[in-house]
Design a protein around this motif. Structure first.
Motif, mmCIF file in Angstrom:
data_model
loop_
_atom_site.group_PDB
_atom_site.id
_atom_site.type_symbol
_atom_site.label_atom_id
_atom_site.label_comp_id
_atom_site.label_asym_id
_atom_site.label_seq_id
_atom_site.Cartn_x
_atom_site.Cartn_y
_atom_site.Cartn_z
ATOM 1 N N ALA A 75 -3.040 11.234 -14.434
ATOM 2 C CA ALA A 75 -4.486 11.043 -14.601
ATOM 3 C C ALA A 75 -5.241 11.140 -13.279
ATOM 4 O O ALA A 75 -6.438 11.425 -13.259
ATOM 5 N N ASN A 76 -4.559 10.917 -12.154
ATOM 6 C CA ASN A 76 -5.182 11.004 -10.822
ATOM 7 C C ASN A 76 -5.016 12.393 -10.214
ATOM 8 O O ASN A 76 -5.217 12.564 -9.006
ATOM 9 N N ASN A 77 -4.619 13.356 -11.018
ATOM 10 C CA ASN A 77 -4.395 14.738 -10.572
ATOM 11 C C ASN A 77 -3.318 14.854 -9.504
ATOM 12 O O ASN A 77 -3.387 15.704 -8.627
ATOM 13 N N GLU A 78 -2.318 14.003 -9.576
ATOM 14 C CA GLU A 78 -1.169 14.088 -8.675
ATOM 15 C C GLU A 78 -0.017 14.744 -9.422
ATOM 16 O O GLU A 78 0.248 14.433 -10.581
ATOM 17 N N LEU A 79 0.680 15.652 -8.757
ATOM 18 C CA LEU A 79 1.786 16.373 -9.363
ATOM 19 C C LEU A 79 2.934 15.415 -9.659
ATOM 20 O O LEU A 79 3.407 14.704 -8.774
ATOM 21 N N VAL A 80 3.370 15.372 -10.905
ATOM 22 C CA VAL A 80 4.447 14.472 -11.320
ATOM 23 C C VAL A 80 5.736 15.251 -11.568
ATOM 24 O O VAL A 80 6.805 14.844 -11.133
ATOM 25 N N VAL A 81 5.618 16.379 -12.261
ATOM 26 C CA VAL A 81 6.779 17.205 -12.590
ATOM 27 C C VAL A 81 6.437 18.654 -12.289
ATOM 28 O O VAL A 81 5.343 19.128 -12.623
ATOM 29 N N ALA A 82 7.385 19.367 -11.688
ATOM 30 C CA ALA A 82 7.220 20.794 -11.434
ATOM 31 C C ALA A 82 8.591 21.443 -11.480
ATOM 32 O O ALA A 82 9.564 20.888 -10.993
ATOM 33 N N GLY A 83 8.667 22.589 -12.091
ATOM 34 C CA GLY A 83 9.929 23.313 -12.142
ATOM 35 C C GLY A 83 10.037 24.161 -13.389
ATOM 36 O O GLY A 83 9.139 24.195 -14.226
ATOM 37 N N GLU A 84 11.172 24.828 -13.503
ATOM 38 C CA GLU A 84 11.420 25.627 -14.691
ATOM 39 C C GLU A 84 11.786 24.715 -15.845
ATOM 40 O O GLU A 84 12.518 23.750 -15.663
ATOM 41 N N SER A 86 13.762 25.025 -18.299
ATOM 42 C CA SER A 86 15.186 24.936 -18.616
ATOM 43 C C SER A 86 15.958 24.071 -17.621
ATOM 44 O O SER A 86 17.055 23.617 -17.928
ATOM 45 N N GLU A 87 15.386 23.820 -16.447
ATOM 46 C CA GLU A 87 16.087 23.048 -15.420
ATOM 47 C C GLU A 87 15.608 21.599 -15.330
ATOM 48 O O GLU A 87 16.099 20.846 -14.494
ATOM 49 N N LEU A 88 14.680 21.194 -16.187
ATOM 50 C CA LEU A 88 14.173 19.824 -16.150
ATOM 51 C C LEU A 88 15.198 18.867 -16.738
ATOM 52 O O LEU A 88 15.890 19.191 -17.705
ATOM 53 N N ASP A 89 15.286 17.650 -16.145
ATOM 54 C CA ASP A 89 16.188 16.641 -16.700
ATOM 55 C C ASP A 89 15.500 15.914 -17.858
ATOM 56 O O ASP A 89 14.346 16.193 -18.189
ATOM 57 N N GLU A 90 16.212 14.965 -18.462
ATOM 58 C CA GLU A 90 15.688 14.280 -19.646
ATOM 59 C C GLU A 90 14.396 13.518 -19.357
ATOM 60 O O GLU A 90 13.460 13.533 -20.140
ATOM 61 N N GLU A 91 14.326 12.851 -18.226
ATOM 62 C CA GLU A 91 13.128 12.077 -17.878
ATOM 63 C C GLU A 91 11.922 12.991 -17.702
ATOM 64 O O GLU A 91 10.830 12.702 -18.185
ATOM 65 N N ILE A 95 8.410 13.243 -19.973
ATOM 66 C CA ILE A 95 7.057 13.250 -19.393
ATOM 67 C C ILE A 95 6.293 14.481 -19.881
ATOM 68 O O ILE A 95 5.120 14.400 -20.253
ATOM 69 N N LEU A 96 6.969 15.623 -19.889
ATOM 70 C CA LEU A 96 6.342 16.873 -20.340
ATOM 71 C C LEU A 96 5.894 16.761 -21.796
ATOM 72 O O LEU A 96 4.802 17.213 -22.154
ATOM 73 N N ARG A 97 6.695 16.147 -22.646
ATOM 74 C CA ARG A 97 6.350 16.003 -24.059
ATOM 75 C C ARG A 97 5.139 15.099 -24.265
ATOM 76 O O ARG A 97 4.403 15.240 -25.236
ATOM 77 N N GLN A 98 4.917 14.170 -23.355
ATOM 78 C CA GLN A 98 3.780 13.252 -23.470
ATOM 79 C C GLN A 98 2.496 13.867 -22.936
ATOM 80 O O GLN A 98 1.404 13.391 -23.236
ATOM 81 N N ALA A 99 2.611 14.927 -22.169
ATOM 82 C CA ALA A 99 1.437 15.526 -21.530
ATOM 83 C C ALA A 99 0.752 16.522 -22.465
ATOM 84 O O ALA A 99 1.345 17.037 -23.402
ATOM 85 N N ASP A 100 -0.519 16.760 -22.172
ATOM 86 C CA ASP A 100 -1.318 17.727 -22.926
ATOM 87 C C ASP A 100 -1.414 19.027 -22.137
ATOM 88 O O ASP A 100 -1.650 19.013 -20.923
#
Length: 115
Positions: A75-84, A86-91, A95-100
């Motif tokens: 919400a503060n426009n700070e990068l939380v997750v970045a990457g491909e 297919s290479e993202l871990d479960e956590e 986070i990606l599933r909760q984002a819009d």
């Protein structure tokens, strides 16, 4: 005399019914025959098939590729997750599933968490 005319009428209706059945059976069998394409139509169909195949060979899989690189901001426009993706871990996937989804640009999908 009445019995003769009733028999004649009954026979006439029977003949009309038989004629109707035979006519409809004949038209159904004629309609079910497959039409054989003419030589011109066959050449045209071959041309169209070749054109479509060459088009898909030119574009390759570019058209059907989906964005694989993702960026998720909080919400503060700070990068939380970045990457491909297919290479993202479960956590990170959670986070990606909760984002819009905000937008997609140059093969990267941008998401934002609104907590």
């Amino acid at each position: 005399m009445k019995t003769v005319s009733k028999r004649n009428i009954s026979a006439l209706f029977a003949l009309l019914l038989a004629g109707t059945i035979l006519t409809s059976a004949k038209s159904d069998s004629v309609a079910s025959l497959s039409e054989v394409p003419t030589i011109e139509e066959a050449h045209y169909l071959e041309y169209v098939e070749e054109y479509v195949e060459s088009y898909y060979e030119e574009i390759g899989d570019e058209l059907f590729e989906s964005s694989e690189y993702v960026k998720v901001y909080d919400a503060n426009n700070e990068l939380v997750v970045a990457g491909e993706r297919s290479e993202l871990d479960e956590e990170q996937l959670q986070i990606l599933r909760q984002a819009d989804l905000l937008t997609e640009q140059s093969g990267t999908e941008y998401y934002q968490l609104n907590n």
